[in-house]
Design a protein around this motif. Structure first.
Motif, PDB file in Angstrom:
ATOM      1  N   ALA A   1       1.230  -0.958   0.189  1.00 25.17           N
ATOM      2  CA  ALA A   1      -0.234   0.388  -0.295  1.00 25.17           C
ATOM      3  C   ALA A   1       0.899   0.945  -0.304  1.00 25.17           C
ATOM      4  CB  ALA A   1      -0.745  -0.334   1.367  1.00 25.17           C
ATOM      5  N   CYS A   2       1.966   1.660   1.200  1.00 19.31           N
ATOM      6  CA  CYS A   2       2.773   2.754   1.439  1.00 19.31           C
ATOM      7  C   CYS A   2       3.953   2.476  -0.940  1.00 19.31           C
ATOM      8  CB  CYS A   2       4.037   2.393   1.701  1.00 19.31           C
ATOM      9  SG  CYS A   2       3.645   1.937   3.767  1.00 19.31           S
ATOM     10  N   LEU A   3       3.930   1.418  -1.433  1.00 18.65           N
ATOM     11  CA  LEU A   3       4.451   1.725  -2.677  1.00 18.65           C
ATOM     12  C   LEU A   3       3.669   2.390  -3.620  1.00 18.65           C
ATOM     13  CD1 LEU A   3       7.212   0.640  -4.450  1.00 18.65           C
ATOM     14  CD2 LEU A   3       5.678  -1.051  -4.761  1.00 18.65           C
ATOM     15  N   ALA A   4       2.184   1.681  -3.226  1.00 14.03           N
ATOM     16  CA  ALA A   4       1.309   2.395  -3.961  1.00 14.03           C
ATOM     17  C   ALA A   4       0.675   3.808  -3.752  1.00 14.03           C
ATOM     18  CB  ALA A   4       0.304   1.996  -3.891  1.00 14.03           C
TER      19      ALA A   4
ATOM     20  N   SER B   1       3.360   6.155  -3.019  1.00 11.55           N
ATOM     21  CA  SER B   1       4.129   6.748  -3.234  1.00 11.55           C
ATOM     22  C   SER B   1       4.499   7.521  -4.346  1.00 11.55           C
ATOM     23  CB  SER B   1       5.738   5.985  -3.094  1.00 11.55           C
ATOM     24  OG  SER B   1       6.169   5.157  -4.295  1.00 11.55           O
ATOM     25  N   TYR B   2       3.636   6.663  -5.381  1.00  8.00           N
ATOM     26  CA  TYR B   2       3.470   7.092  -6.998  1.00  8.00           C
ATOM     27  C   TYR B   2       2.306   7.650  -6.608  1.00  8.00           C
ATOM     28  CZ  TYR B   2       5.557   2.910  -8.495  1.00  8.00           C
ATOM     29  OH  TYR B   2       6.521   2.360  -9.454  1.00  8.00           O
ATOM     30  N   MET B   3       1.057   7.533  -5.747  1.00  7.85           N
ATOM     31  CA  MET B   3       0.283   9.299  -5.071  1.00  7.85           C
ATOM     32  C   MET B   3       0.313  10.269  -5.131  1.00  7.85           C
ATOM     33  SD  MET B   3      -3.162   6.554  -3.353  1.00  7.85           S
ATOM     34  CE  MET B   3      -3.483   5.159  -4.010  1.00  7.85           C
ATOM     35  N   PHE B   4       1.436  10.120  -4.423  1.00  5.38           N
ATOM     36  CA  PHE B   4       1.912  10.973  -3.601  1.00  5.38           C
ATOM     37  C   PHE B   4       3.029  12.031  -4.570  1.00  5.38           C
ATOM     38  CE2 PHE B   4       1.550   9.171   1.020  1.00  5.38           C
ATOM     39  CZ  PHE B   4       0.597   9.890   1.177  1.00  5.38           C
TER      40      PHE B   4
ATOM     41  N   LYS C   1      -9.565  -7.013   2.608  1.00  3.79           N
ATOM     42  CA  LYS C   1      -9.661  -5.487   2.930  1.00  3.79           C
ATOM     43  C   LYS C   1      -8.814  -4.911   3.962  1.00  3.79           C
ATOM     44  CE  LYS C   1     -11.574  -6.430   6.736  1.00  3.79           C
ATOM     45  NZ  LYS C   1     -13.107  -7.270   7.802  1.00  3.79           N
ATOM     46  N   THR C   2      -8.175  -5.315   4.065  1.00  4.85           N
ATOM     47  CA  THR C   2      -6.432  -3.877   4.331  1.00  4.85           C
ATOM     48  C   THR C   2      -5.994  -3.256   3.506  1.00  4.85           C
ATOM     49  OG1 THR C   2      -6.276  -4.559   6.378  1.00  4.85           O
ATOM     50  CG2 THR C   2      -4.704  -3.381   5.463  1.00  4.85           C
ATOM     51  N   PHE C   3      -5.650  -3.558   2.943  1.00  4.15           N
ATOM     52  CA  PHE C   3      -4.818  -3.242   1.518  1.00  4.15           C
ATOM     53  C   PHE C   3      -5.983  -1.867   0.205  1.00  4.15           C
ATOM     54  CE2 PHE C   3      -3.787  -2.599  -3.186  1.00  4.15           C
ATOM     55  CZ  PHE C   3      -2.104  -2.603  -3.089  1.00  4.15           C
ATOM     56  N   THR C   4      -7.129  -2.309   0.474  1.00  5.87           N
ATOM     57  CA  THR C   4      -7.762  -1.577  -0.652  1.00  5.87           C
ATOM     58  C   THR C   4      -8.461   0.060   1.250  1.00  5.87           C
ATOM     59  OG1 THR C   4      -9.708  -2.617   0.010  1.00  5.87           O
ATOM     60  CG2 THR C   4      -8.610  -3.211  -2.055  1.00  5.87           C
ATOM     61  N   SER C   5      -8.548  -1.041   1.785  1.00  3.73           N
ATOM     62  CA  SER C   5      -8.665   0.913   3.213  1.00  3.73           C
ATOM     63  C   SER C   5      -7.288   1.522   3.359  1.00  3.73           C
ATOM     64  CB  SER C   5      -8.492   0.239   4.448  1.00  3.73           C
ATOM     65  OG  SER C   5     -10.692  -0.426   4.231  1.00  3.73           O
ATOM     66  N   GLN C   6      -6.711   1.043   3.494  1.00  5.75           N
ATOM     67  CA  GLN C   6      -4.973   1.717   3.176  1.00  5.75           C
ATOM     68  C   GLN C   6      -4.681   2.247   2.410  1.00  5.75           C
ATOM     69  OE1 GLN C   6      -2.515  -1.507   3.954  1.00  5.75           O
ATOM     70  NE2 GLN C   6      -2.427  -1.314   6.465  1.00  5.75           N
ATOM     71  N   LEU C   7      -5.399   1.509   1.083  1.00  7.26           N
ATOM     72  CA  LEU C   7      -5.514   2.847   0.120  1.00  7.26           C
ATOM     73  C   LEU C   7      -6.144   3.277  -0.610  1.00  7.26           C
ATOM     74  CD1 LEU C   7      -3.625   0.644  -2.830  1.00  7.26           C
ATOM     75  CD2 LEU C   7      -2.610   2.251  -1.416  1.00  7.26           C
ATOM     76  N   SER C   8      -7.801   3.652   0.038  1.00  6.61           N
ATOM     77  CA  SER C   8      -8.508   4.935   0.129  1.00  6.61           C
ATOM     78  C   SER C   8      -8.236   5.449   0.863  1.00  6.61           C
ATOM     79  CB  SER C   8      -9.826   3.616   0.361  1.00  6.61           C
ATOM     80  OG  SER C   8     -10.551   4.687   0.632  1.00  6.61           O
ATOM     81  N   VAL C   9      -7.504   5.566   2.247  1.00 11.64           N
ATOM     82  CA  VAL C   9      -6.727   6.688   3.378  1.00 11.64           C
ATOM     83  C   VAL C   9      -6.365   7.284   2.146  1.00 11.64           C
ATOM     84  CG1 VAL C   9      -6.377   7.772   5.475  1.00 11.64           C
ATOM     85  CG2 VAL C   9      -7.962   5.027   5.103  1.00 11.64           C
ATOM     86  N   LEU C  10      -4.958   6.736   2.220  1.00 12.42           N
ATOM     87  CA  LEU C  10      -3.730   6.988   1.195  1.00 12.42           C
ATOM     88  C   LEU C  10      -4.232   8.241   0.166  1.00 12.42           C
ATOM     89  CD1 LEU C  10      -1.358   3.933   1.845  1.00 12.42           C
ATOM     90  CD2 LEU C  10      -1.007   6.127   2.849  1.00 12.42           C
ATOM     91  N   ALA C  11      -4.818   8.138  -0.654  1.00  9.31           N
ATOM     92  CA  ALA C  11      -5.472   9.164  -1.566  1.00  9.31           C
ATOM     93  C   ALA C  11      -6.025   9.362  -1.039  1.00  9.31           C
ATOM     94  CB  ALA C  11      -6.472   7.904  -2.681  1.00  9.31           C
ATOM     95  N   GLN C  12      -6.884  10.060  -0.304  1.00  6.77           N
ATOM     96  CA  GLN C  12      -7.112  10.792   0.541  1.00  6.77           C
ATOM     97  C   GLN C  12      -6.662  11.654   0.882  1.00  6.77           C
ATOM     98  OE1 GLN C  12     -11.586  10.308   1.684  1.00  6.77           O
ATOM     99  NE2 GLN C  12     -11.378   7.908   2.241  1.00  6.77           N
ATOM    100  N   LEU C  13      -5.508  11.183   1.346  1.00  6.92           N
ATOM    101  CA  LEU C  13      -4.456  11.939   2.128  1.00  6.92           C
ATOM    102  C   LEU C  13      -3.691  13.098   1.056  1.00  6.92           C
ATOM    103  CD1 LEU C  13      -3.103  12.684   4.652  1.00  6.92           C
ATOM    104  CD2 LEU C  13      -1.553  10.730   4.777  1.00  6.92           C
TER     105      LEU C  13
END
Ligand code: F6R
Length: 609
Positions: free
Chosen positions: A304-307, A309-312, A401-413
């Protein structure tokens, strides 16, 4: 995710029945527990933080009088797991007790309004506002029944809820209401029950009534009455006969927790869209201020962190370092300083490697930020700011569900940060926000339309000895995560790397019939990934491609494909594109005769280094 339960009995004490039912709901949450009953015109209440057995040892949960009561087992979202935050919650006059599962989004506004009217709050929870709101409505309209007061109160709540309310003012009634959190009613000749889930009352009755969104139900010994919240109209519904075994009931009829949790993702993604803005803002401020940002985690959380890093980088123009936690001290320990920020991502909040990295960074005065599923975990205690991933307990060992939830939070961030830094236009912001809102439905469509297809693909490749998982750009993270799922539960050795690396070595492994999974959304990497598919195909590989619907170019090259809805923005693509890979791993494990919920040698939370 929390569990609620309530019962109205013809005879006997409600408390032991509530206690036993909460034990059966413990898989929904277990950081705090509480019960309230009514006896002789008075509310009796016991609650505390801790697992049910721990709380019972101290408080003897069965020792409450009365034949009517509610209970709750908690998975904290607002407010740490403390006695004061455990449910049930009461109003000022202690005439209303409420248990709730869900998230009340507008609780801060309502709390302020009620405080201005003199209400005094005890907890930090969103739930307590509902108790005070009902009290306020009854104060201004004393002729209203409890049911009508609850009906008026829930009309003012934004967010999700399944709630149960009791009051000594109407001691023989329980009022329940539902919006986007599950609620069922059970009935037999001796009692009537409400619960978050059927397993709570399955040993007592198999006659159940499913309550729908937007409905309020009044329970009493005369039976139940369902009304629509919008217009108070009556709803007629017959009980259904449930023929599940208790084991099937806990998994809601799914054969494994992993499959249940894959299917839960539309709901958990809806929850992550209800994050409290102030925490996102605060975290975005710390990220903006830092000289360098490390995204630190293990396993799925690292992907999730790796993905992210592309979002940020793509949205906020912020370079971040995704680091595998067990390497952090060696790789970056000495360079971390007071200007660094560490965003640690951990479902459990207890992973030893992640906490060791955090510890090292804390000692060097870096800012610690946390993203976790467990409020009250060590990670939340050591973080300057933390955000909950809001996905409820995950029981399958493999994180889904951990992966998708973490990514949803990280995308919002990442979006917040982009806005703060002025790196995104209003139009782009609105477009992405709208696409984020649609993700739960997109994921639902993928499961509905592709599950059978993926099952057949798993059957075809079940005896494969090795797999490659390849992607480019942000899809590299999806490839790594898809590969981890397959390896850990189906025990198929698999290799993942950015597709551009093939020619630098790994392509030498390819021979006739070697399966290669390509993740190919229609983004900027599409053209090059077509080239990578061709080079694999030319050497005899079998191509399984996850593509956008109607991508005829890749279909003409692939042996098998899985089609995803059109119009998913590149930066959000790992969230929907991982779903078929989770299903592939699941069905491969089942085909190969392994239990996906209990992979050998693995534990859910790795608390040793
Ligand atoms: C994979 C899996 C593990 C965890 C890892 C980190 O399916 O579950 O790789 O992701 O152990 O755990 P948390 O997120 O609790 O720190």
């Amino acid at each position: 995710m929390c569990g609620i339960f309530g019962c109205v009995l013809k005879d006997g004490k409600a408390a032991p029945i509530i206690h036993a039912a909460l034990k059966r709901l413990e898989y929904r949450g277990y950081d705090s527990v509480g019960e309230a009953t009514i006896y002789n015109g008075k509310l009796y209440i016991k609650k505390d933080r801790g697992k049910i057995e721990e709380v019972d040892k101290i408080h003897n949960l069965d020792d409450l009088p009365g034949n009517i009561g509610v209970g709750h087992t908690r998975w904290a979202t607002h407010g740490a797991p403390l006695q004061v935050n455990a449910h049930p919650h009461l109003d000022c006059s202690e005439q209303i007790a409420i248990v709730h599962n869900g998230i009340i989004e507008n609780f801060a506004e309502l709390k302020l309004e009620l405080e201005n009217r003199g209400h005094v709050f005890k907890s930090k929870t969103d739930t307590e506002v509902a108790a005070h709101l009902i009290e306020e409505i009854l104060k201004t309209n004393p002729s209203l029944s409890l049911a009508d007061a609850v009906l008026e109160a829930v009309k003012r709540l934004d967010g999700s809820y399944a709630l149960a309310v009791i009051s000594p003012k109407e001691p023989n009634k329980m009022i329940c209401a539902r919006h986007e959190s599950p609620l069922v009613v059970g009935i037999n000749e001796k009692a009537i029950y409400c619960a978050s889930d059927i397993p709570a009352f399955l040993p007592l009755t198999n006659k159940a009534v499913i309550i729908d969104d937007g409905e309020l139900v009044t329970l009493s010994l005369e039976g139940f009455e369902i009304r629509k919240i919008a217009d108070s109209s009556l709803v007629v519904r017959e009980p259904k006969f449930i023929d599940w075994t208790p084991e099937m009931a806990v998994k809601q009829g799914y054969p494994h927790f992993m499959l249940k949790e894959i299917h839960e993702q539309p709901a958990t993604l809806r929850n992550t869209l209800r994050l409290q803005e102030q925490y996102l803002d605060l975290m975005a401020t710390f990220l903006d201020r830092a000289r360098e940002v490390y995204l630190v985690a293990c396993g799925t959380s690292y992907h999730a962190c790796l993905a992210a890093s592309y979002m940020f980088s793509k949205l906020a123009f912020l370079a971040t370092y995704p680091v595998i936690a067990s390497e952090f001290v060696e790789q970056h320990g000495k360079s971390v300083n007071i200007d660094s920020a560490i965003l640690a991502v951990s479902q459990s909040g207890e992973t030893a490697d992640t906490l060791a990295a955090v510890n090292c960074a804390r000692q060097r005065a870096a800012t610690i930020l946390g993203l976790t599923n467990v409020i009250g975990s060590t990670l939340t205690r050591v973080s300057r700011v933390y955000i909950g991933q809001q996905s409820g307990p995950e029981i399958g060992v493999a994180a889904t569900k951990t992966f998708t939830s973490q990514l949803s939070v990280l995308a919002q961030l990442a979006l917040r940060l982009a806005k703060k830094r002025g790196k995104i236009s209003q139009d782009e912001m609105d477009y992405l926000a709208e696409k984020m809102e649609k993700l739960p439905d997109t994921v639902e469509t993928i499961i509905q339309t592709q599950e059978e297809n993926v099952k057949q693909i798993a059957k075809k490749y079940k005896d494969a000895k090795t797999f490659f998982f390849l992607g480019r750009g942000i899809s590299t993270a999806t490839a790594y995560e898809g590969r981890l799922k397959l390896m850990e539960i189906a025990y198929v050795p698999a290799i993942a790397f950015p597709a551009g690396e093939s020619k630098h070595g790994p392509i030498s492994l390819i021979e006739q019939g070697f399966p290669v999974v390509f993740i190919c959304p229609k983004d900027e990497t599409h053209k090059t990934i077509v080239g990578n598919i061709m080079e694999m195909k030319a050497r005899g590989a079998l191509i399984i491609a996850v593509i956008e619907k109607d991508d005829e170019e890749i279909k003409s090259l692939a042996d098998d494909w899985i089609e995803m809805p059109k119009g998913i923005p590149e930066v959000l693509s790992p969230i929907p594109y991982i779903i078929p890979l989770q299903l592939l791993a699941y069905y491969m494990a089942v085909e190969r005769g392994h239990n996906p919920d209990m992979p050998r040698n693995l534990a859910k939370s790795v608390t040793v280094k």
